[in-house]
Design a protein around this motif. Structure first.
Motif, short mmCIF file in Angstrom:
data_model
loop_
_atom_site.label_atom_id
_atom_site.label_comp_id
_atom_site.label_asym_id
_atom_site.label_seq_id
_atom_site.Cartn_x
_atom_site.Cartn_y
_atom_site.Cartn_z
N GLU A 154 76.47 24.62 40.70
CA GLU A 154 75.31 24.17 40.08
C GLU A 154 74.14 25.06 40.60
O GLU A 154 74.33 25.36 41.94
N LYS A 156 70.16 27.31 40.16
CA LYS A 156 69.16 27.83 38.98
C LYS A 156 68.45 29.32 39.78
O LYS A 156 68.38 29.33 40.91
N HIS A 184 69.48 28.20 34.25
CA HIS A 184 70.01 26.96 35.02
C HIS A 184 71.47 27.24 34.68
O HIS A 184 71.76 27.64 33.45
N GLN A 186 75.83 25.60 35.44
CA GLN A 186 76.83 24.44 35.65
C GLN A 186 78.09 25.10 35.24
O GLN A 186 78.37 25.06 34.26
#
Length: 190
Positions: A154, A156, A184, A186
């Motif tokens: 994860e 950004k 972003h 994930q």
């Protein structure tokens, strides 16, 4: 001399058991699971926060938490899969002014180095981001966790759309659509 032989055998057996236990716990993540992953982005339009998502992407990776310095990743995003929750805007984003998806159908990130940071599970990934034929070296902070036999990455990254010629002509100015875009991610891998 005879009593030392059993001690040597026990020591070798213990060392082999320790080696086996350590290698059994180490896991290398190599298969990106797009259906369990997501890539979204935030931007400002006329001072209002907006969001979007890329629905299609693929990648190859190799990551072992015990040997992060040997990790590698390549991620390709299908730019035509962009969705900003407005069909007209989605169509506009495909044009030459924005992503020019007929000429540049994919954005690509390819890592050049991965470094473990002092905080457990935190990494710094350096690589080349290519969008619309423009290349930039970027540094991506990422957090890695292991959940139910899968690895989850994860993080950004803030990019400037102007550096990649996203928004040409009248849209080159940043008064209506801001220059900063926060991506972003994930990403789940097995």
């Amino acid at each position: 001399m005879q009593p030392r032989q059993p001690l040597r055998i026990v020591s070798l057996a213990w060392a082999a058991g320790l080696l086996f236990a350590t290698s059994a716990q180490a896991a290398e993540y190599t298969q990106l699971q797009p259906q369990a992953s997501k890539i979204t982005f935030d931007y400002q339009q006329m001072g209002v926060g907006m969001q979007g998502v890329f629905k299609a992407f693929s990648g190859q990776l190799r990551f072992d938490p015990a040997h992060a310095d040997k990790a590698s990743a390549v991620l390709e995003v299908d730019l035509a899969s962009v969705d900003v929750d407005n069909d007209e805007a989605n169509d506009e984003l495909a044009t030459k002014t924005w992503f020019n998806t007929p000429a540049f159908p994919k954005a690509r990130f390819e890592s050049t180095s991965v470094k473990a940071l002092p905080t457990a599970g935190e990494y710094e990934v350096v690589g080349t981001l290519t969008i619309k034929g423009q290349k930039q070296t970027v540094t991506v902070p990422a957090r890695f966790t292991e959940k139910a036999g899968q690895g989850v990455f994860e993080g950004k990254l803030t990019i400037q759309r102007g550096a990649f010629s996203i928004g040409e002509g009248a849209w080159k100015a940043f008064d209506i659509v801001a220059n900063d875009v926060v991506v972003h991610f994930q990403l789940t891998a097995k």
